[in-house]
Design a protein around this motif. Sequence first.
Motif, mmCIF file in Angstrom:
data_model
loop_
_atom_site.group_PDB
_atom_site.id
_atom_site.type_symbol
_atom_site.label_atom_id
_atom_site.label_comp_id
_atom_site.label_asym_id
_atom_site.label_seq_id
_atom_site.Cartn_x
_atom_site.Cartn_y
_atom_site.Cartn_z
ATOM 1 N N THR A 100 -13.095 2.587 6.031
ATOM 2 C CA THR A 100 -13.788 2.840 4.761
ATOM 3 C C THR A 100 -14.158 1.542 4.064
ATOM 4 O OG1 THR A 100 -11.651 3.113 3.739
ATOM 5 C CG2 THR A 100 -12.807 5.110 4.348
ATOM 6 N N LEU B 248 -3.364 7.868 0.002
ATOM 7 C CA LEU B 248 -2.557 8.150 1.181
ATOM 8 C C LEU B 248 -1.391 7.177 1.164
ATOM 9 C CD1 LEU B 248 -5.346 8.472 3.887
ATOM 10 C CD2 LEU B 248 -4.016 10.328 2.866
ATOM 11 N N GLY B 249 -0.234 7.661 1.498
ATOM 12 C CA GLY B 249 0.917 6.764 1.472
ATOM 13 C C GLY B 249 1.958 7.136 2.498
ATOM 14 N N TYR B 250 2.678 6.124 2.900
ATOM 15 C CA TYR B 250 3.790 6.348 3.827
ATOM 16 C C TYR B 250 4.943 5.462 3.370
ATOM 17 C CZ TYR B 250 6.727 5.889 7.931
ATOM 18 O OH TYR B 250 7.809 5.866 8.765
ATOM 19 N N LEU C 37 -2.989 4.394 8.383
ATOM 20 C CA LEU C 37 -3.404 3.943 7.055
ATOM 21 C C LEU C 37 -4.314 2.724 7.137
ATOM 22 C CD1 LEU C 37 -0.273 4.322 4.802
ATOM 23 C CD2 LEU C 37 -2.537 5.225 4.366
ATOM 24 N N PHE D 106 -8.133 2.406 5.932
ATOM 25 C CA PHE D 106 -8.520 1.326 5.016
ATOM 26 C C PHE D 106 -9.654 0.495 5.621
ATOM 27 C CE2 PHE D 106 -8.113 -3.123 3.730
ATOM 28 C CZ PHE D 106 -8.316 -2.989 2.375
ATOM 29 N N LEU E 144 -5.021 -1.305 -1.749
ATOM 30 C CA LEU E 144 -3.988 -1.248 -0.712
ATOM 31 C C LEU E 144 -2.737 -1.928 -1.258
ATOM 32 C CD1 LEU E 144 -3.418 -0.511 2.311
ATOM 33 C CD2 LEU E 144 -3.929 -2.891 2.820
ATOM 34 N N ILE F 107 3.761 1.762 2.168
ATOM 35 C CA ILE F 107 2.366 1.317 2.234
ATOM 36 C C ILE F 107 1.507 2.446 1.701
ATOM 37 C CG2 ILE F 107 2.231 2.017 4.679
ATOM 38 C CD1 ILE F 107 0.184 -0.241 5.061
ATOM 39 N N ASN G 217 9.121 4.464 4.255
ATOM 40 C CA ASN G 217 10.290 4.579 5.126
ATOM 41 C C ASN G 217 11.452 3.853 4.469
ATOM 42 O OD1 ASN G 217 11.939 2.922 7.405
ATOM 43 N ND2 ASN G 217 11.542 5.032 7.989
ATOM 44 N N TYR H 131 5.586 11.106 3.566
ATOM 45 C CA TYR H 131 4.131 11.023 3.727
ATOM 46 C C TYR H 131 3.520 11.667 2.485
ATOM 47 C CZ TYR H 131 5.648 10.539 8.572
ATOM 48 O OH TYR H 131 6.283 10.135 9.710
ATOM 49 N N HIS I 138 -11.014 -0.039 -2.556
ATOM 50 C CA HIS I 138 -9.706 0.320 -2.017
ATOM 51 C C HIS I 138 -8.624 -0.448 -2.752
ATOM 52 C CE1 HIS I 138 -10.362 2.607 1.794
ATOM 53 N NE2 HIS I 138 -11.587 2.224 1.522
ATOM 54 N N ASP J 76 -2.594 3.466 0.163
ATOM 55 C CA ASP J 76 -3.977 3.054 -0.075
ATOM 56 C C ASP J 76 -4.642 4.105 -0.952
ATOM 57 O OD1 ASP J 76 -6.410 1.760 0.032
ATOM 58 O OD2 ASP J 76 -7.069 2.888 1.800
ATOM 59 N N LYS K 26 6.748 5.232 12.567
ATOM 60 C CA LYS K 26 6.378 4.274 11.520
ATOM 61 C C LYS K 26 5.099 3.544 11.919
ATOM 62 C CE LYS K 26 11.158 3.134 10.624
ATOM 63 N NZ LYS K 26 12.148 2.084 10.756
ATOM 64 N N SER L 227 2.109 5.708 11.580
ATOM 65 C CA SER L 227 1.726 5.926 10.177
ATOM 66 C C SER L 227 1.004 4.719 9.615
ATOM 67 C CB SER L 227 2.972 6.204 9.331
ATOM 68 O OG SER L 227 3.682 7.261 9.866
ATOM 69 N N PHE M 53 10.154 -0.018 3.565
ATOM 70 C CA PHE M 53 8.843 -0.448 3.107
ATOM 71 C C PHE M 53 8.021 0.765 2.696
ATOM 72 C CE2 PHE M 53 6.212 1.053 6.530
ATOM 73 C CZ PHE M 53 7.127 1.216 7.565
ATOM 74 N N PHE N 77 -8.313 4.973 -2.505
ATOM 75 C CA PHE N 77 -9.716 4.584 -2.501
ATOM 76 C C PHE N 77 -10.538 5.633 -3.243
ATOM 77 C CE2 PHE N 77 -10.760 7.430 1.040
ATOM 78 C CZ PHE N 77 -9.539 7.540 1.688
#
Lengths: 263, 908
Positions: free
Chosen positions: A17, B622-624, A10, A14, B579, B607, B626, B644, B577, B609, A3, A6, B605, B611
Amino acid sequence: MTKLLSISTLLFIFGVTAVFEGTTALEHSGEGSSESFMMKQGEVNANDNDDRPLAIVRRYRPEVNIFKAGSPGMMAAERAQQLFDSDTLVTAEDGYAVVQFMDNSVARVQPNSVLIVSGEITDQQTTAARLALELGEVFLDVNDDDGSYEVSTSSAVAAVRGTEFISKSHEDGRSTFTGFTGEVEITALNSGEMVTMLNNTGIDVDADGNEISQFELTENELAELRDEYEQMDQRTESETIRLEFENEDGEIREIELRYYDNN
Amino acid sequence: MSRVICGLLLCWIISAGWFAVPNVAEAQRIDHQPPAGIEAGETEQLVFHLTGISGAEIYEAVLFYREEGQLSYDRTRAEVDHDEVVAELFAPEHHTGAMEYYLVLELQTDEQITYPQQLPDEEPLSVIVTDQREEESLTGIASQIDYNILSPQPGEELMSDDVLLGVTLFYESGVANPDSFRVYFAGEDVTEQADISPFFISYVPRSMRAGYYTVEIAYVEEGTEATLMNWEFSVTERTLAEEEEQIRRMPSGRLELDGRNQNVAGFHREVYSGRLRLSGNLSDNIGYSFNGLLTNQESARLQPRNRFGGELYISDWFRLDAGHVYPSLNSLTITGRRMYGVNAEVSLWGGNLAIEGVYGNIARGISNQYTALQKISEDEDQDPIFTMGFDQGGRGTYERRIGGGRLSIGSGERFQFGLNALKVEDDFNSIDIVEEFEDLSNEDLQNLSTEERSLLEQNPESFQFEGSHPNPTGNFIFATDVQARADNNRISFNTDAGLSLVNQNIRNPLDQERAEELGIDLDSDIESTLDLLSNLIIINENMSVRPFDIEDGEIAPRMPTEGLGVQSRLNLNYFDHNLQVQYRWMGPAYESLANSSIRRDIAGFRISDRFRTLNNTLYFTLGYENLNDNVLDTRDATTNTNVYRGNISWYPVDQHLPRISLNTRYQVRDNEVERLENPYLADADIDQNKAVRNILFTEDDEEVLTRPRLTSTINFGLSVSQQFEFLNLSHDASVTFNRLNTTDQVHYFGDFSSNTFSFDISSRFRDQPLRIDFRTNFITTESMGGLNALSIAGFSTGGSYRFLDDQLMVRGELAYTRNTVESTPLTINTLDVDPEEVEPVYTQYYEAEDVTTEEVTNSYLMRGHAQYDISGNHAVVLSFRLNSIVAANFDQEVPNDNYVQLRYVLSF
């Protein structure tokens, strides 16, 4: 651990960029001058206000004239005509004008009125307008809370934010204000007395700018006042007549003539 | 027997969240191409094409949607139109992630079809939300120019001689050159005629005809023209006075009268219905609308088929909906669920204070229908037994009442705080229930002879009811929500929190009498408190979420953690972006009887982003995520899910270039339970992953442990859509490919794979009112480790043409689908062991049978639709469908489906 990895990945993407894009944005903003770092987009430089119209004539019914500040004489109003700081708009006996400000606030100017437009635009959302109603009547519909509008007559000043109200400057110097929505602060110029006018109420200020008296209006009375302005709006529409002409070759041509109905 | 076991196993697999074989024996299919994107604050029309399902068979179509990552779905009704369902998806103004949705069709037969077909709420469709700010994000000087539109406002309708272009510009003095602006009005370059000063652009066109027009203002820099803004408006030929009259005129609306004759699944039915929708204004500020549906399908045994509802509103401060209404309070309470009753809202001070209430029922009472009372023991030596049970389809439903409200402070533009309360409760007096002798009516007893009746009255305990009635349920929810936005909505924060109390059987409140039965000491203070609380929810020992514990016969208050739920989301939108961080925690017993789409027992959770680059034409996501279940650690194992995601989308501005979207997703589900070695299977040389149970063998005992779970899923999708001109035709074409592969590490028959490919092309003739469509798709799936294989090849072609100056529109479609299903039954074998040494069930294992069957069906479909507009507001619509399914290699007759429908439409 997975976790954490990951999330870190990210956030790293972020961050990298974002910094890159941010740097690019700053480089772009730096193309104009070094001062561009100091101003946000949409803000207005005070020096630019001379070149920036405060309002336009959105719709009108002849006869409406404009006195440009600093210029002799007057000119007949036109649709989309720009009004700058200290310009004066005059409506004749049959005249009526709808003036639209840059924040989309609207002033409807009744016949036989004289309105001096002044003020400044501070940013994209905010217009600070000071309208001097020398004579006549204006219905002001201020768009939202960001704008600051003041309407002064010979005896009082009304300060408004996000409201609809009518301001009337009588020939004898008295002033009358009528509130439809929101709140308006009315100050008698001479005595300094200040009252807050709520919706569905009216305020009279005497010619000397000393005394303020309040009165209430019924829904019907307010509706009648609105109707009056709506009818004035409708009368800004021109009628069209078509005339046919025949030339020597027998060809028929049609032309359109626009006119305003005075009845 | 083995087939039953296979069936049960399949059910378990599906319930465990695996993918299973789509039910395609009948050729019912929904095709849908998700839109490439949707703009924040805008509404997008979603079109679902139906194959093998006629619109006439659909009782209701509902689109479930949510902002990406939310726990529950909102719902909205979709319009059904013969062979397609059209739903509107609205992307909230301040939302910049993605919208997720799925479609549910409720058929007249009470069946339900969803799209996507499998696990729609867990694997919904997704569409990216674009922000207008992104569209407007430019480079160079153009990026430093901001503007206000004075006239015409986007979407505004103006009178023909009131059209005027006015735009005020904001930039630092000297940055832009007024000569570099370009003005395009109604498709023409009017730069020369426009009045362009440094900070203001105006243009007054000549009198314009009624119609839709566009405005575009561009800035030229280094020879490149960058669009600063573009928008649409319309022109009407009505005058202001006519506009006023228009507002006050007769209501507008639509009346539809339908007659349909259908044969579906071997059942013949004649359906007649009438629909009415109308709306109008009583004055400038007061408006109303009404909608109603009357059908001969109304039945007292079903929930209402006849529906009607009305709305009355006064400006934006008062709204009253009555009849069949769809209220929304908060995502943890009710969001768009249909109810019969009243929903009213009063909004004061520009929406800064709002009060909303709902009252009514979400299910009407349906009485039980019983079999006749009878004596079943004839032997006089035996005790008499009298029974009755449910007649076929005779199980009833309690009226489920709902009442609630919401108080919100703040308009939501920058801040809003909301308090919500909702009570949902079955009225157990709404229907008669027979459980004991005392419940029998004289009518029930009339079926017995005088002698039998007398016998029953003397032995009331001899009455037995066969079956069980549903328990009346109660639910109370208290929820709060907070929304905050800052920096021009670049920062937004939302959070919802709720407490749900559920009582699974409210019939016996916990009073002194009941407490004595339960052996509880209930003092009078607590009893009066419980009595007071019963206004919200009846409290007794049947609550799945209890605000109290019973210890040593005493009642002690406790925190009902299992009924809590919270979800929060933070959005940051900077430097191109977006987020998004979300956290959620939903207790295992959080439940809203008015919103079944809330996931329970889940925490974790997410998360992501998104862009963009290349002038906002290339998007990366992109994402993750859990998530884990068992949030209160009350079960033996916790399943952890890691997801993912990655997406690349290219949306070029130039319409001649293709739009491309590439998606990948990798998901691992693991409950960290080890597959223990079964020595008996090992001795028999049988793969351990075939074991039915996970057993811990010790020297003198065996213990059945939780089943292990470890699956990994890889999903890959590609879609390309393109508009192009060819042979004087305008074409819209799209190709999509999707592959999904699930590998099960601990179950031998748990693997699943699926490949889908579809190609769509729609061609429009330029000089003819003719459109031709062609669609094909191929689907192959393998489930249960390859034991079941399915392949579908479908082709359809159709077209539409307009005759008689567009008065007559004719549309037709021919479709062919070939389904091939190969299946190998799965059975459970048991090793031949000494029962004294080990329980034989502990040696059970799954095994494929040696028999594989192949069934091939061909499905043919012909569909037609013709609409004749008699006049401006009268139309007649005739439609028909013939569907034939033919078994190609096995002997089974499948009834053909067909229908003919005639509809009269009056628009006014």
